[in-house]
Design a protein around this motif. Structure first.
Motif: not given
Length: 209
Positions: A108-130
């Protein structure tokens, strides 16, 4: 096979280290109802085999390979976990096809809350990016989710109040590891194309027709 729709928020009640493995005991009254030795239950997206059940709890042996490839090795007594039983043939597919075979771990890199949902940013391993695309499906700690944005080394997901309340994703913080499983269909297509096979026109009989 699973769908990534978490049925129950369970709890680790004991962890017993074994030689190149660990035995977990987990509480989940719903998922253990009718469960027996040899059945499968997904724990944070990892398909585990039930060893025994009693009083709403079940035990599962986790081999070293699974501990190395997933975040289960970080679980301790009292850890909360996402639990799901395998899908029943003929039932509704609420999420997407999930094997319970973790492809890697993210953070988990960050969490950005809003009124009705929350955006979560997740680090992605290079071998799974594609395998990760915008509006595609991904499983995070056993939860089937839609990718909002996809970059080379990260992706974002949008969590609704239900997901925040009924899964462990509601309490994960920046720096916490998560299990990731990408869409298996994408991996099969990649394999076929690498072998020079056109998946849309392949002849399964091999008779040239």
């Amino acid at each position: 096979m699973f769908t990534g729709i978490v049925e129950e928020l369970g709890e680790v009640t004991a962890v017993e280290p074994l030689e190149e493995a660990s035995r977990f005991r987990l509480r989940g009254p719903l998922v253990t109802e009718g469960a027996k030795h040899g059945d499968s239950i997904a724990v944070n997206g990892v398909c585990l085999t039930v060893v025994e059940t009693a009083d709403g709890e079940f035990t599962a042996d986790v081999m070293q390979e699974t501990l190395n490839r997933s975040s289960l090795g970080a679980l301790t007594k009292g850890s909360r976990v996402n639990l799901e039983r395998p899908m029943a043939l003929g039932g509704r597919l609420g999420g997407h096809l999930v094997q319970g075979h973790v492809d890697g771990t993210g953070e988990i890199l960050s969490r950005t809350p809003s009124e009705h949902w929350e955006i979560v940013k997740v680090a992605l391993p290079a071998n799974l990016s594609r395998y990760v695309v915008e509006k595609g499906s991904i499983t995070v700690d056993g939860v089937s989710l839609t990718v909002v944005e996809a970059a080379a080394d990260w992706f974002t997901i949008s969590l609704i109040p239900t997901t925040l309340a009924l899964t462990t994703l509601g309490t994960k913080q920046a720096g916490d590891p998560v299990n990731l499983e990408v869409d298996v269909l994408a991996k099969y297509v990649e394999r076929l194309l690498a072998a020079g096979v056109d998946p849309l026109h392949a002849n399964p009989t091999g008779d040239g027709r």
